[in-house]
Design a protein around this motif. Structure first.
Motif, PDB file in Angstrom:
ATOM      1  N   ASN A  33      15.702 139.520 116.134  1.00 62.72           N
ATOM      2  CA  ASN A  33      14.459 139.463 116.069  1.00 62.72           C
ATOM      3  C   ASN A  33      14.164 140.748 115.360  1.00 62.72           C
ATOM      4  O   ASN A  33      12.657 140.413 114.786  1.00 62.72           O
ATOM      5  N   ALA A  34      14.461 142.000 114.973  1.00 62.60           N
ATOM      6  CA  ALA A  34      14.338 142.677 114.756  1.00 62.60           C
ATOM      7  C   ALA A  34      14.040 142.788 112.931  1.00 62.60           C
ATOM      8  O   ALA A  34      13.438 143.776 112.404  1.00 62.60           O
ATOM      9  N   PRO A 109      28.639 137.355 117.806  1.00 61.53           N
ATOM     10  CA  PRO A 109      26.976 136.887 117.050  1.00 61.53           C
ATOM     11  C   PRO A 109      26.433 135.494 118.053  1.00 61.53           C
ATOM     12  O   PRO A 109      25.379 135.466 117.391  1.00 61.53           O
ATOM     13  N   PHE A 110      27.336 135.114 117.992  1.00 61.20           N
ATOM     14  CA  PHE A 110      26.737 133.391 119.310  1.00 61.20           C
ATOM     15  C   PHE A 110      25.842 133.773 120.586  1.00 61.20           C
ATOM     16  O   PHE A 110      24.614 133.515 120.734  1.00 61.20           O
ATOM     17  N   ILE A 111      26.419 135.166 120.778  1.00 57.64           N
ATOM     18  CA  ILE A 111      25.827 135.613 121.612  1.00 57.64           C
ATOM     19  C   ILE A 111      24.464 136.255 121.829  1.00 57.64           C
ATOM     20  O   ILE A 111      23.861 136.077 122.384  1.00 57.64           O
ATOM     21  N   ASP A 112      24.696 137.218 121.082  1.00 60.68           N
ATOM     22  CA  ASP A 112      23.636 138.075 120.088  1.00 60.68           C
ATOM     23  C   ASP A 112      22.552 137.184 119.868  1.00 60.68           C
ATOM     24  O   ASP A 112      21.023 136.915 120.383  1.00 60.68           O
ATOM     25  N   ALA A 113      22.907 135.960 119.639  1.00 60.37           N
ATOM     26  CA  ALA A 113      22.381 135.261 119.151  1.00 60.37           C
ATOM     27  C   ALA A 113      20.944 134.085 120.006  1.00 60.37           C
ATOM     28  O   ALA A 113      19.716 133.969 120.295  1.00 60.37           O
ATOM     29  N   ALA A 114      21.842 133.523 120.944  1.00 61.83           N
ATOM     30  CA  ALA A 114      21.489 133.192 122.075  1.00 61.83           C
ATOM     31  C   ALA A 114      20.414 134.620 123.105  1.00 61.83           C
ATOM     32  O   ALA A 114      20.043 133.838 123.280  1.00 61.83           O
ATOM     33  N   PRO A 118      16.487 133.055 123.977  1.00 55.11           N
ATOM     34  CA  PRO A 118      16.316 132.560 125.134  1.00 55.11           C
ATOM     35  C   PRO A 118      15.929 131.377 125.594  1.00 55.11           C
ATOM     36  O   PRO A 118      16.973 130.678 126.948  1.00 55.11           O
ATOM     37  N   ASP A 119      15.125 130.896 124.934  1.00 52.26           N
ATOM     38  CA  ASP A 119      14.602 129.738 125.261  1.00 52.26           C
ATOM     39  C   ASP A 119      16.235 128.446 125.163  1.00 52.26           C
ATOM     40  O   ASP A 119      16.090 128.163 124.125  1.00 52.26           O
ATOM     41  N   PRO A 120      16.523 127.794 126.297  1.00 50.14           N
ATOM     42  CA  PRO A 120      17.699 127.208 126.218  1.00 50.14           C
ATOM     43  C   PRO A 120      17.889 125.633 125.221  1.00 50.14           C
ATOM     44  O   PRO A 120      18.049 125.740 124.424  1.00 50.14           O
ATOM     45  N   ASP A 121      16.582 125.753 124.816  1.00 47.84           N
ATOM     46  CA  ASP A 121      15.890 124.191 124.244  1.00 47.84           C
ATOM     47  C   ASP A 121      15.782 124.918 122.981  1.00 47.84           C
ATOM     48  O   ASP A 121      15.675 123.464 121.850  1.00 47.84           O
ATOM     49  N   VAL A 124      18.132 127.862 117.558  1.00 47.74           N
ATOM     50  CA  VAL A 124      19.071 128.802 117.664  1.00 47.74           C
ATOM     51  C   VAL A 124      20.167 129.089 118.844  1.00 47.74           C
ATOM     52  O   VAL A 124      21.259 128.567 118.935  1.00 47.74           O
ATOM     53  N   HIS A 125      19.156 128.716 120.166  1.00 44.06           N
ATOM     54  CA  HIS A 125      20.382 129.328 121.410  1.00 44.06           C
ATOM     55  C   HIS A 125      21.536 127.868 121.247  1.00 44.06           C
ATOM     56  O   HIS A 125      22.533 127.961 121.851  1.00 44.06           O
ATOM     57  N   SER A 126      20.144 126.361 121.140  1.00 43.40           N
ATOM     58  CA  SER A 126      21.620 125.221 120.959  1.00 43.40           C
ATOM     59  C   SER A 126      22.660 125.775 120.335  1.00 43.40           C
ATOM     60  O   SER A 126      23.429 124.999 121.069  1.00 43.40           O
ATOM     61  N   TYR A 127      22.741 125.489 118.970  1.00 41.65           N
ATOM     62  CA  TYR A 127      23.976 125.755 118.172  1.00 41.65           C
ATOM     63  C   TYR A 127      24.816 127.035 118.666  1.00 41.65           C
ATOM     64  O   TYR A 127      26.100 126.761 119.005  1.00 41.65           O
ATOM     65  N   ALA A 128      24.031 128.133 119.313  1.00 39.03           N
ATOM     66  CA  ALA A 128      24.999 128.987 120.027  1.00 39.03           C
ATOM     67  C   ALA A 128      25.471 128.493 121.186  1.00 39.03           C
ATOM     68  O   ALA A 128      26.672 128.618 121.727  1.00 39.03           O
ATOM     69  N   ARG A 129      24.815 127.518 121.448  1.00 39.88           N
ATOM     70  CA  ARG A 129      25.665 127.146 123.162  1.00 39.88           C
ATOM     71  C   ARG A 129      26.699 126.273 122.550  1.00 39.88           C
ATOM     72  O   ARG A 129      27.369 125.775 123.209  1.00 39.88           O
ATOM     73  N   GLU A 130      26.675 125.609 121.572  1.00 41.19           N
ATOM     74  CA  GLU A 130      27.792 124.430 121.015  1.00 41.19           C
ATOM     75  C   GLU A 130      29.225 125.234 120.484  1.00 41.19           C
ATOM     76  O   GLU A 130      30.133 124.950 120.680  1.00 41.19           O
ATOM     77  N   GLN A 131      28.636 126.135 119.606  1.00 41.08           N
ATOM     78  CA  GLN A 131      29.808 127.283 119.509  1.00 41.08           C
ATOM     79  C   GLN A 131      30.637 127.835 120.602  1.00 41.08           C
ATOM     80  O   GLN A 131      31.730 127.716 120.306  1.00 41.08           O
TER      81      GLN A 131
END
Length: 197
Positions: A33-34, A109-114, A118-121, A124-131
């Protein structure tokens, strides 16, 4: 034309690769985000037009970055698919943080991205969840191969330890923090698996 050669307009494969490399450096140092798209373009260096020709949105760029990490084998999960390592050592490899001299320590990095999306839909969040779901499937298969009677439950415990250790490593700035979780994982494995393994 080589992979690093670009067209005069900067839109060749080299442009895309430079963008991804710049994004990876910036995301690792200052977070997703930064990091602004203009900053990525400057770091690449490419024009903003070239950047947006390759990645229409920041989410597209972040997903491409995460896909590159996933396919590189450089994440915690990368050890789980190594054929040259025993199933038990693959599981314990989850607790060996990559790049112990990395500064700053970024964790998973997947937890960081999620966390940063933060929107579960969101894509990016969906891709991190899949990983993360893929990670638990891989661990489930490995503990089943070792003979555990309840592989799904043990796998959830092990990945929770691994993800927790990665997060604490990032927060505390201790790249080798996984050693604590590894000791707990060894205890879980020794209690859950047949004594012949």
């Amino acid at each position: 034309m080589s992979a690093t050669t670009t067209t005069p307009q900067g839109r060749g494969r080299g442009g895309r690769e430079r963008i991804l490399a710049a994004a990876a450096r910036l995301f690792a140092v200052q977070g997703i985000n930064a990091t602004g798209m203009e900053q990525v373009a400057e770091e690449a260096p490419v024009s903003k037009r070239t950047l947006y020709a390759h990645f229409r949105t920041k989410s597209d760029l972040v997903i491409a970055y995460l896909e590159g990490l996933a396919s590189s084998g450089a994440t915690l999960e990368g050890v789980l698919t190594r054929e040259d390592v025993s199933p038990r050592d693959r599981i314990l490899g989850l607790f060996d943080q990559p790049a112990p001299d990395a500064d700053p320590v970024r964790g998973c990095p997947f937890i960081d991205a999620a966390a940063e999306f933060p929107d579960p839909d969101s894509a990016v969040h969906s891709y991190a969840r899949e990983q993360k779901l893929k990670m638990v499937r891989l661990v489930t298969a490995l503990v089943a191969e070792l003979g555990c009677r309840e592989p799904a439950a043990l796998a959830e415990q092990l990945v929770t330890l691994a993800d927790g250790a990665a997060s604490r490593a990032m927060v505390l700035g201790e790249a080798d923090y996984g050693r604590h979780a590894r000791a707990a994982a060894e205890t879980l494995l020794s209690q859950a698996l047949p004594s012949t393994t």
